[in-house]
Design a protein around this motif. Sequence first.
Motif, PDB file in Angstrom:
ATOM      1  N   TYR A   1      -0.534  -9.863  -5.336  1.00  9.85           N
ATOM      2  CA  TYR A   1      -1.337  -8.999  -4.486  1.00  9.85           C
ATOM      3  C   TYR A   1      -0.499  -8.554  -3.280  1.00  9.85           C
ATOM      4  N   ILE A   2      -0.468  -7.252  -3.046  1.00  6.98           N
ATOM      5  CA  ILE A   2       0.198  -6.735  -1.847  1.00  6.98           C
ATOM      6  C   ILE A   2      -0.757  -6.800  -0.664  1.00  6.98           C
ATOM      7  N   PHE A   3      -2.016  -6.487  -0.896  1.00  6.27           N
ATOM      8  CA  PHE A   3      -3.063  -6.732   0.087  1.00  6.27           C
ATOM      9  C   PHE A   3      -4.384  -6.905  -0.655  1.00  6.27           C
ATOM     10  N   HIS A   4      -5.374  -7.463   0.055  1.00  6.66           N
ATOM     11  CA  HIS A   4      -6.684  -7.738  -0.521  1.00  6.66           C
ATOM     12  C   HIS A   4      -7.752  -6.870   0.127  1.00  6.66           C
ATOM     13  N   GLU A   5      -8.820  -6.643  -0.614  1.00  6.08           N
ATOM     14  CA  GLU A   5      -9.980  -5.950  -0.061  1.00  6.08           C
ATOM     15  C   GLU A   5     -10.441  -6.676   1.204  1.00  6.08           C
ATOM     16  N   GLY A   6     -10.622  -5.912   2.290  1.00  6.80           N
ATOM     17  CA  GLY A   6     -11.044  -6.499   3.556  1.00  6.80           C
ATOM     18  C   GLY A   6      -9.910  -6.772   4.522  1.00  6.80           C
ATOM     19  N   ASP A   7      -8.658  -6.742   4.053  1.00 11.08           N
ATOM     20  CA  ASP A   7      -7.519  -6.889   4.956  1.00 11.08           C
ATOM     21  C   ASP A   7      -7.425  -5.683   5.887  1.00 11.08           C
TER      22      ASP A   7
ATOM     23  N   VAL B   1     -10.182  -1.256   7.382  1.00 13.92           N
ATOM     24  CA  VAL B   1      -9.827  -2.302   6.420  1.00 13.92           C
ATOM     25  C   VAL B   1      -9.713  -1.675   5.048  1.00 13.92           C
ATOM     26  N   TYR B   2      -8.958  -2.322   4.171  1.00 13.32           N
ATOM     27  CA  TYR B   2      -8.796  -1.816   2.806  1.00 13.32           C
ATOM     28  C   TYR B   2     -10.083  -2.023   2.008  1.00 13.32           C
ATOM     29  N   PRO B   3     -10.558  -0.991   1.305  1.00 10.04           N
ATOM     30  CA  PRO B   3     -11.757  -1.130   0.472  1.00 10.04           C
ATOM     31  C   PRO B   3     -11.435  -1.582  -0.943  1.00 10.04           C
ATOM     32  N   TYR B   4     -10.172  -1.960  -1.189  1.00  8.06           N
ATOM     33  CA  TYR B   4      -9.731  -2.323  -2.530  1.00  8.06           C
ATOM     34  C   TYR B   4      -8.574  -3.310  -2.438  1.00  8.06           C
ATOM     35  N   ASN B   5      -8.250  -3.922  -3.575  1.00  6.68           N
ATOM     36  CA  ASN B   5      -7.069  -4.779  -3.693  1.00  6.68           C
ATOM     37  C   ASN B   5      -5.900  -3.954  -4.216  1.00  6.68           C
ATOM     38  N   ALA B   6      -4.690  -4.318  -3.844  1.00  7.43           N
ATOM     39  CA  ALA B   6      -3.485  -3.715  -4.405  1.00  7.43           C
ATOM     40  C   ALA B   6      -2.744  -4.788  -5.193  1.00  7.43           C
ATOM     41  N   VAL B   7      -2.663  -4.602  -6.522  1.00  5.52           N
ATOM     42  CA  VAL B   7      -2.096  -5.604  -7.424  1.00  5.52           C
ATOM     43  C   VAL B   7      -0.908  -4.998  -8.169  1.00  5.52           C
ATOM     44  N   CYS B   8       0.172  -5.734  -8.279  1.00  6.30           N
ATOM     45  CA  CYS B   8       1.390  -5.234  -8.933  1.00  6.30           C
ATOM     46  C   CYS B   8       1.236  -5.260 -10.455  1.00  6.30           C
ATOM     47  N   LEU B   9       1.397  -4.110 -11.077  1.00  6.12           N
ATOM     48  CA  LEU B   9       1.413  -4.036 -12.537  1.00  6.12           C
ATOM     49  C   LEU B   9       2.777  -4.426 -13.092  1.00  6.12           C
ATOM     50  N   THR B  10       3.803  -4.318 -12.262  1.00  5.01           N
ATOM     51  CA  THR B  10       5.176  -4.705 -12.612  1.00  5.01           C
ATOM     52  C   THR B  10       5.785  -5.394 -11.400  1.00  5.01           C
TER      53      THR B  10
ATOM     54  N   ASP C   1      -2.765  -2.108   8.437  1.00  2.00           N
ATOM     55  CA  ASP C   1      -1.814  -2.198   9.548  1.00  2.00           C
ATOM     56  C   ASP C   1      -0.532  -1.421   9.305  1.00  2.00           C
ATOM     57  N   ALA C   2      -0.387  -0.787   8.112  1.00  2.00           N
ATOM     58  CA  ALA C   2       0.877  -0.135   7.796  1.00  2.00           C
ATOM     59  C   ALA C   2       0.696   0.881   6.680  1.00  2.00           C
ATOM     60  N   VAL C   3       1.642   1.800   6.603  1.00  2.00           N
ATOM     61  CA  VAL C   3       1.808   2.652   5.436  1.00  2.00           C
ATOM     62  C   VAL C   3       2.612   1.866   4.408  1.00  2.00           C
ATOM     63  N   THR C   4       2.165   1.849   3.168  1.00  2.00           N
ATOM     64  CA  THR C   4       2.883   1.165   2.094  1.00  2.00           C
ATOM     65  C   THR C   4       3.519   2.211   1.190  1.00  2.00           C
ATOM     66  N   ILE C   5       4.830   2.159   1.046  1.00  2.28           N
ATOM     67  CA  ILE C   5       5.566   3.086   0.182  1.00  2.28           C
ATOM     68  C   ILE C   5       6.116   2.297  -1.004  1.00  2.28           C
ATOM     69  N   VAL C   6       5.801   2.737  -2.204  1.00  4.00           N
ATOM     70  CA  VAL C   6       6.297   2.071  -3.408  1.00  4.00           C
ATOM     71  C   VAL C   6       7.726   2.542  -3.656  1.00  4.00           C
ATOM     72  N   ARG C   7       8.682   1.670  -3.454  1.00  4.94           N
ATOM     73  CA  ARG C   7      10.081   2.025  -3.711  1.00  4.94           C
ATOM     74  C   ARG C   7      10.394   1.971  -5.201  1.00  4.94           C
ATOM     75  N   LYS C   8       9.868   0.942  -5.859  1.00  7.25           N
ATOM     76  CA  LYS C   8      10.140   0.749  -7.282  1.00  7.25           C
ATOM     77  C   LYS C   8       9.020  -0.089  -7.872  1.00  7.25           C
ATOM     78  N   GLY C   9       8.505   0.317  -9.032  1.00  5.56           N
ATOM     79  CA  GLY C   9       7.463  -0.452  -9.688  1.00  5.56           C
ATOM     80  C   GLY C   9       6.156   0.321  -9.783  1.00  5.56           C
ATOM     81  N   LYS C  10       5.066  -0.430  -9.994  1.00  4.96           N
ATOM     82  CA  LYS C  10       3.767   0.207 -10.199  1.00  4.96           C
ATOM     83  C   LYS C  10       2.673  -0.716  -9.658  1.00  4.96           C
ATOM     84  N   ILE C  11       1.720  -0.123  -8.945  1.00  4.05           N
ATOM     85  CA  ILE C  11       0.628  -0.864  -8.306  1.00  4.05           C
ATOM     86  C   ILE C  11      -0.701  -0.271  -8.745  1.00  4.05           C
ATOM     87  N   LYS C  12      -1.701  -1.137  -8.958  1.00  2.00           N
ATOM     88  CA  LYS C  12      -3.051  -0.642  -9.204  1.00  2.00           C
ATOM     89  C   LYS C  12      -3.945  -1.030  -8.027  1.00  2.00           C
TER      90      LYS C  12
END
Length: 241
Positions: free
Chosen positions: A58-64, A110-119, A67-78
Amino acid sequence: MSNANNSKFDPFCSKKHQCKDCDNRCVNQIAFLKDLPMEFQNALMLKAEYKKFKKDAYIFHEGDSVDAVTIVRKGKIKLTITDSDGREKIIGIFSSNDTIWEGIFLDNSVYPYNAVCLTDTHIWKIYRKDVELAVEDAALAKNVISMLSRKLHDANERNLIMSISDPEAKVAKFLLYRDRQDHNGVINLRLDDIAASVALRPETVSRKLSKLIELGYIERVSKSGIRILDYHKLNEFVDNK
């Protein structure tokens, strides 16, 4: 190594430094940054935090707090939420050079969703205070407006997919959408992730994919890869449903 003002920053390196040999292609592929002057890109990225995550982390969880912009350098997130029945729903998939930053300018967001790494995934985080200073620059402010417009268009397209009642047409439309997002000719998603993206059961998605393969519109590429073989006929298939 050089500290010259016109040197270029390589954000993919594990250490923060400026390298005279970097061609800056990494930053120039990111819509949030690519049109900015080089010195502005360097100044912003030197403040960025570089992180690596393993698949399923998990990169972040729902409710966190946002605090930042998240840029995906490499990989895939759902981005996922859990419905009232406890089932996962995917509301977005982000690949290399995509940016997650909704809510960054709202107080107490706050984030309304979770960010989970697919790779396995590498990201940069540019913290809110640095982004707020950056948007005072007219060029970056224009980029933010453009990104908002693209995000709205993307949200409308996802809503259109969800409004399709025919399961075969919904799966076909989703594949066309993901192919445009992935840019590499192969849609690499697990069956469960496709199902969660279109609110169908995995066994239903499996049957519909088999039908599209039988019709010659798509083909399997490895265990979790799908390639569209005929865009025109697949679009016609959706339109005629």
